[in-house]
Write a protein that holds these residues in place. Sequence first.
Motif, PDB file in Angstrom:
ATOM      1  N   ARG A 109       0.827  -1.203   0.000  1.00 30.10           N
ATOM      2  CA  ARG A 109       0.000   0.000   0.000  1.00 30.10           C
ATOM      3  C   ARG A 109       0.862   1.253   0.000  1.00 30.10           C
ATOM      4  N   PRO A 110       0.416   2.305  -0.698  1.00 35.87           N
ATOM      5  CA  PRO A 110      -0.750   2.293  -1.568  1.00 35.87           C
ATOM      6  C   PRO A 110      -0.405   1.706  -2.930  1.00 35.87           C
ATOM      7  N   THR A 111      -1.344   0.992  -3.522  1.00 37.79           N
ATOM      8  CA  THR A 111      -1.081   0.408  -4.836  1.00 37.79           C
ATOM      9  C   THR A 111      -1.318   1.429  -5.946  1.00 37.79           C
ATOM     10  N   THR A 112      -2.459   2.107  -5.898  1.00 37.31           N
ATOM     11  CA  THR A 112      -2.777   3.083  -6.944  1.00 37.31           C
ATOM     12  C   THR A 112      -2.207   4.438  -6.571  1.00 37.31           C
ATOM     13  N   ARG A 113      -1.068   4.761  -7.160  1.00 37.91           N
ATOM     14  CA  ARG A 113      -0.454   6.062  -6.931  1.00 37.91           C
ATOM     15  C   ARG A 113      -0.887   7.060  -8.005  1.00 37.91           C
ATOM     16  N   THR A 114      -1.001   6.577  -9.226  1.00 40.16           N
ATOM     17  CA  THR A 114      -1.449   7.398 -10.333  1.00 40.16           C
ATOM     18  C   THR A 114      -2.845   6.945 -10.739  1.00 40.16           C
ATOM     19  N   PRO A 115      -3.810   7.856 -10.807  1.00 42.39           N
ATOM     20  CA  PRO A 115      -5.153   7.467 -11.239  1.00 42.39           C
ATOM     21  C   PRO A 115      -5.099   6.881 -12.652  1.00 42.39           C
ATOM     22  N   VAL A 116      -5.814   5.789 -12.854  1.00 41.93           N
ATOM     23  CA  VAL A 116      -5.843   5.106 -14.150  1.00 41.93           C
ATOM     24  C   VAL A 116      -7.207   5.336 -14.780  1.00 41.93           C
ATOM     25  N   LEU A 117      -7.216   5.906 -15.981  1.00 43.11           N
ATOM     26  CA  LEU A 117      -8.460   6.221 -16.674  1.00 43.11           C
ATOM     27  C   LEU A 117      -8.594   5.337 -17.908  1.00 43.11           C
ATOM     28  N   ALA A 118      -9.632   4.520 -17.931  1.00 41.93           N
ATOM     29  CA  ALA A 118      -9.909   3.637 -19.070  1.00 41.93           C
ATOM     30  C   ALA A 118     -11.122   4.167 -19.829  1.00 41.93           C
ATOM     31  N   LEU A 156      -2.388  11.564 -14.826  1.00 44.44           N
ATOM     32  CA  LEU A 156      -3.534  10.731 -15.141  1.00 44.44           C
ATOM     33  C   LEU A 156      -3.082   9.745 -16.213  1.00 44.44           C
ATOM     34  N   LEU A 157      -3.081   8.461 -15.846  1.00 40.25           N
ATOM     35  CA  LEU A 157      -2.602   7.429 -16.767  1.00 40.25           C
ATOM     36  C   LEU A 157      -3.731   7.071 -17.734  1.00 40.25           C
ATOM     37  N   MET A 158      -3.572   7.441 -19.003  1.00 38.44           N
ATOM     38  CA  MET A 158      -4.592   7.250 -20.022  1.00 38.44           C
ATOM     39  C   MET A 158      -4.475   5.849 -20.616  1.00 38.44           C
ATOM     40  N   THR A 159      -5.560   5.064 -20.536  1.00 33.78           N
ATOM     41  CA  THR A 159      -5.540   3.700 -21.056  1.00 33.78           C
ATOM     42  C   THR A 159      -6.745   3.477 -21.963  1.00 33.78           C
ATOM     43  N   PRO A 160      -6.649   3.874 -23.214  1.00 33.14           N
ATOM     44  CA  PRO A 160      -7.761   3.630 -24.151  1.00 33.14           C
ATOM     45  C   PRO A 160      -7.945   2.134 -24.385  1.00 33.14           C
ATOM     46  N   ARG A 161      -9.196   1.673 -24.305  1.00 31.06           N
ATOM     47  CA  ARG A 161      -9.498   0.254 -24.478  1.00 31.06           C
ATOM     48  C   ARG A 161     -10.792   0.098 -25.282  1.00 31.06           C
ATOM     49  N   GLU A 162     -10.749  -0.748 -26.298  1.00 34.02           N
ATOM     50  CA  GLU A 162     -11.915  -0.974 -27.144  1.00 34.02           C
ATOM     51  C   GLU A 162     -13.075  -1.576 -26.364  1.00 34.02           C
ATOM     52  N   GLN A 163     -12.773  -2.340 -25.300  1.00 35.95           N
ATOM     53  CA  GLN A 163     -13.848  -3.002 -24.560  1.00 35.95           C
ATOM     54  C   GLN A 163     -14.639  -2.047 -23.664  1.00 35.95           C
TER      55      GLN A 163
END
Length: 588
Positions: A109-118, A156-163
């Motif tokens: 902890r903490p695991t999420t340091r940077t917000p992940v946006l899908a 903000l970690l940008m993670t574009p995903r088709e799903q």
Amino acid sequence: MESNSDLAKSSGQDSASESGIGGKTAARLGELQDLLKKLFFVTEQPTETSAFDELRNKALNQISDYLIPRVSNLGAPLLVVVGGSTGSGKSTLVNSLLGEQVSLSGAVRPTTRTPVLAFNPVDQPFFESGRILPELKRIIGGGFNNEAGAQSNQALLMTPREQVPRGLAILDAPDIDSVSDENRALSGQLLNAADLWIFVTTANRYADALPWDLLTEAGARKITVCVVLNRVPPGAERDIVPDLKRLLSEKDLDPSLLHVLNETQLDDQKLIPSERVEPLLAWLNRLAADSAKREQIAAQTLDGALRRTTADVSELIAELQEQEKQLGELRTLTEVRFSQSLGTINDSLNDGSLLRGEILARWQDFVGAGELLRGIEGAIGRVRDRVGAFLTGKPPATHRVEQAIESGLHTVFIAEVTKACHDIDRSWKNTPFGQALRAKLPSPRPPVDLSAQASESIRLWQRDVLDMIRQEGAGKRKTARMAAFGINGVAVILMVVVFASTAGLTGLEIGIAGGSALVGQKLLEAIFGEDAVRRMAARARTMLDARARELLATSSAIYLDELQAYSQPELSDRLGKITAALSTKEAR
């Protein structure tokens, strides 16, 4: 998740006309944002952040992160923020919904340091534009393996995903109770920027106080909240779920949106089995496909956020008004005390006390008091001749009187400024605002150069008197009459006439000081005329008063400038007007 390819064109395009209601409200919010940036409050320590500073920052974040982007485009993709306590399984849930590891999960902890946006790639223009969460740097990467992003809570970690279905994005936020202050603050900021919450809790922590503080706020703001009760032991839901639904209803949250995930073994990819998350997944897909429902949720959240922000600003206005009141009281106290000092200085100049002691002795030396007093009834020409004879070849006598006058004035000035500073310091110390501001004042008080300032003020006054005498003495006749005394001698005589008064003098002092001053006045009248002497004495007194005021103003500025630095009288009115405009039915 499924991709909604049949949706209309990308919702990343602005839909609010600049001339429409949305455009007007966005402009008002921009004005409110500018005003709030100028707002500040008194704090005891320079590095301290007060509760009202935090409230101001919250309002600023709400405006930039959510209100302006959403007002400008009500049909933009919904931002679904996944939040919750440490170890509740937020990141695992996000990964499971997407069917792959995009957000770091684990025991450290903490695991999420940077917000992940899908989000769906089609909606990328909206999220990378900076219209939402503009202060967070955009990082494009393949998930948590991006080391540059994994360590930064300002990105903000940008993670574009088709799903991910079009019209909806999922953001994995840091823990609301993270051991990191920055992460906790960011978590709150992200939740405030959301259109919809997925709030994750566990069977053994669902009743914790901190989550319910946030959920209570969400209910008050009419945010749509889907609570996921995670890691529920088989059979335990029979007792926990009714209690949790009761709590949700009490906080004005929809209990029908509760999703229960029983304890289960994660698969090889550390994901929750798909059949377990299918109900939640189906709900999100239905929401993404229903543009009317999405817009309804956005409008409801927007209205609640706008109401909450205007309420917060109203609270800030009330505190600002109280601060202005306190500053005004301190200002009045300071001005009155220095005004009293000016009055005391004037009393010292008017009551004849300056002609005692050293000045009186030097004045006697200067005019030869005894012989002059005996000859005062003679012709003024004879008196002038005697004084002229006395002064001839003795310039130091003039200088000694000047020094004595300067020393006497200097003592009075220093004493009154010092007393005023000490009194004001004590008074400020007795009020919370004064005590906080007192710590910010330059030290020492009075300043170390007060003596030099006082000396300079007196020398400037003496120069003022000399300049006046030169102007009044212009002309051959007057110049000749002054020749016997010299410019400095005439100036000294005028200074003593200014101070001369029998008030406060007794016995022999009246005879010596009063009589000597009368001699000086007669001599001046012989040179300039009676009316001119009266005018010159009054002007010299006025000029001395002005120099005393300047000295006091320099010292009082130490306090008044600090008060002025925190004074924002117009800001309260402007904030009130813009808040009232945003509270109208039209703005909503």
